[in-house]
Design a protein around this motif. Structure first.
Motif, mmCIF file in Angstrom:
data_model
loop_
_atom_site.group_PDB
_atom_site.id
_atom_site.type_symbol
_atom_site.label_atom_id
_atom_site.label_comp_id
_atom_site.label_asym_id
_atom_site.label_seq_id
_atom_site.Cartn_x
_atom_site.Cartn_y
_atom_site.Cartn_z
ATOM 1 N N UNK A 168 0.816 -1.218 0.000
ATOM 2 C CA UNK A 168 0.000 0.000 0.000
ATOM 3 C C UNK A 168 0.849 1.266 0.000
ATOM 4 N N UNK A 169 2.138 1.131 0.331
ATOM 5 C CA UNK A 169 2.965 2.323 0.411
ATOM 6 C C UNK A 169 4.433 1.993 0.513
ATOM 7 N N UNK A 170 5.220 3.071 0.619
ATOM 8 C CA UNK A 170 6.677 2.975 0.728
ATOM 9 C C UNK A 170 7.142 3.694 1.988
ATOM 10 N N UNK A 171 8.320 3.293 2.489
ATOM 11 C CA UNK A 171 8.879 3.795 3.741
ATOM 12 C C UNK A 171 10.369 3.973 3.570
ATOM 13 N N UNK A 172 10.909 5.082 4.085
ATOM 14 C CA UNK A 172 12.351 5.273 4.064
ATOM 15 C C UNK A 172 12.743 6.704 4.346
ATOM 16 N N UNK A 173 14.029 6.952 4.242
ATOM 17 C CA UNK A 173 14.552 8.300 4.428
ATOM 18 C C UNK A 173 14.000 9.198 3.329
ATOM 19 N N UNK A 174 13.652 10.446 3.650
ATOM 20 C CA UNK A 174 13.034 11.310 2.639
ATOM 21 C C UNK A 174 13.885 11.502 1.389
ATOM 22 N N UNK A 175 15.196 11.491 1.528
ATOM 23 C CA UNK A 175 16.062 11.697 0.356
ATOM 24 C C UNK A 175 16.006 10.522 -0.612
ATOM 25 N N UNK A 176 15.516 9.357 -0.140
ATOM 26 C CA UNK A 176 15.479 8.172 -1.005
ATOM 27 C C UNK A 176 14.083 7.855 -1.523
ATOM 28 N N UNK A 177 13.082 8.639 -1.132
ATOM 29 C CA UNK A 177 11.703 8.357 -1.536
ATOM 30 C C UNK A 177 11.268 9.267 -2.677
ATOM 31 N N UNK A 178 10.475 8.710 -3.547
ATOM 32 C CA UNK A 178 9.869 9.479 -4.616
ATOM 33 C C UNK A 178 8.368 9.225 -4.539
ATOM 34 N N UNK A 179 7.623 10.147 -3.916
ATOM 35 C CA UNK A 179 6.198 9.906 -3.709
ATOM 36 C C UNK A 179 5.423 9.793 -5.013
ATOM 37 N N UNK A 180 4.394 8.990 -4.952
ATOM 38 C CA UNK A 180 3.501 8.812 -6.083
ATOM 39 C C UNK A 180 2.071 8.935 -5.571
ATOM 40 N N UNK A 181 1.154 9.160 -6.464
ATOM 41 C CA UNK A 181 -0.248 9.309 -6.060
ATOM 42 C C UNK A 181 -0.883 7.982 -5.654
ATOM 43 N N UNK A 182 -0.343 6.875 -6.129
ATOM 44 C CA UNK A 182 -0.981 5.587 -5.856
ATOM 45 C C UNK A 182 -0.444 4.863 -4.622
#
Length: 186
Positions: free
Chosen positions: A84-98
């Protein structure tokens, strides 16, 4: 600021994180987690095929209990695995709408990064002493609240969290490894 992911306003109050330390009790911990909770699957210690197989086992239990399942990995992998989602350090995340995006933060710079990337929630840690990082500096309630005040999204407390420490902190959302994996209420 409106929340990016439409479901983020309904984030669960409790989040169980997987770790090598709690692997043998995760099935039971997921069953005991109040229905509609959150599960963050990390299991960095496993090779890729075993990590996927263990994810599938645990995700099936989590879904039966109505828990959100978030993967500590890329958005591409999260989609492939059905998270349902992703977790990690903000510098390594690329948010998506889904996908729900949960960022980690340990200081003001990381909270600011989570804000800039429009994370759906941020896990601020370590609030209290934790077995994950023995001897590490902790934020304590005052510093935690200062960081949380700068977050433009819901904040989840992490680090040494148990039902008792959550009551002490008086924070609505919290996550734990050990604090939700055993019989502790202290």
């Amino acid at each position: 600021m409106p929340l990016r992911h439409p479901q983020s306003r309904f984030l669960p109050p409790r989040w169980l994180l997987s770790d090598q330390r709690n692997d043998t009790v995760l099935e039971r911990a997921l069953e005991r987690l109040p229905e509609g909770g959150g599960f963050i699957y990390r299991h960095y210690h496993l090779p890729p095929q075993q990590r996927l197989a263990r994810f599938r086992q645990l995700a099936a239990i989590a879904r039966r209990r109505g828990h959100w399942v978030v993967l500590a990995d890329s958005a591409l992998t999260a989609r492939e695995w059905g998270a349902d989602g992703i977790y990690g350090a903000p510098r390594s995340l690329y948010p998506t709408r889904d996908l729900l995006t949960l960022a980690t933060a340990h200081d003001m710079a990381e909270v600011a990064q989570a804000n800039r990337m429009h994370a759906d929630a941020v896990l601020i840690s370590p609030v209290f002493a934790t077995q994950s990082h023995p001897g590490a500096d902790v934020l304590g309630p005052m510093r935690f609240r200062r960081l949380a005040a700068h977050a433009a999204m819901p904040v989840i407390a992490l680090g040494g969290m148990t039902p008792a420490s959550a009551r002490r902190l008086q924070w609505p959302r919290w996550a734990a490894i050990d604090g939700l994996s055993g019989d502790t209420d202290s």
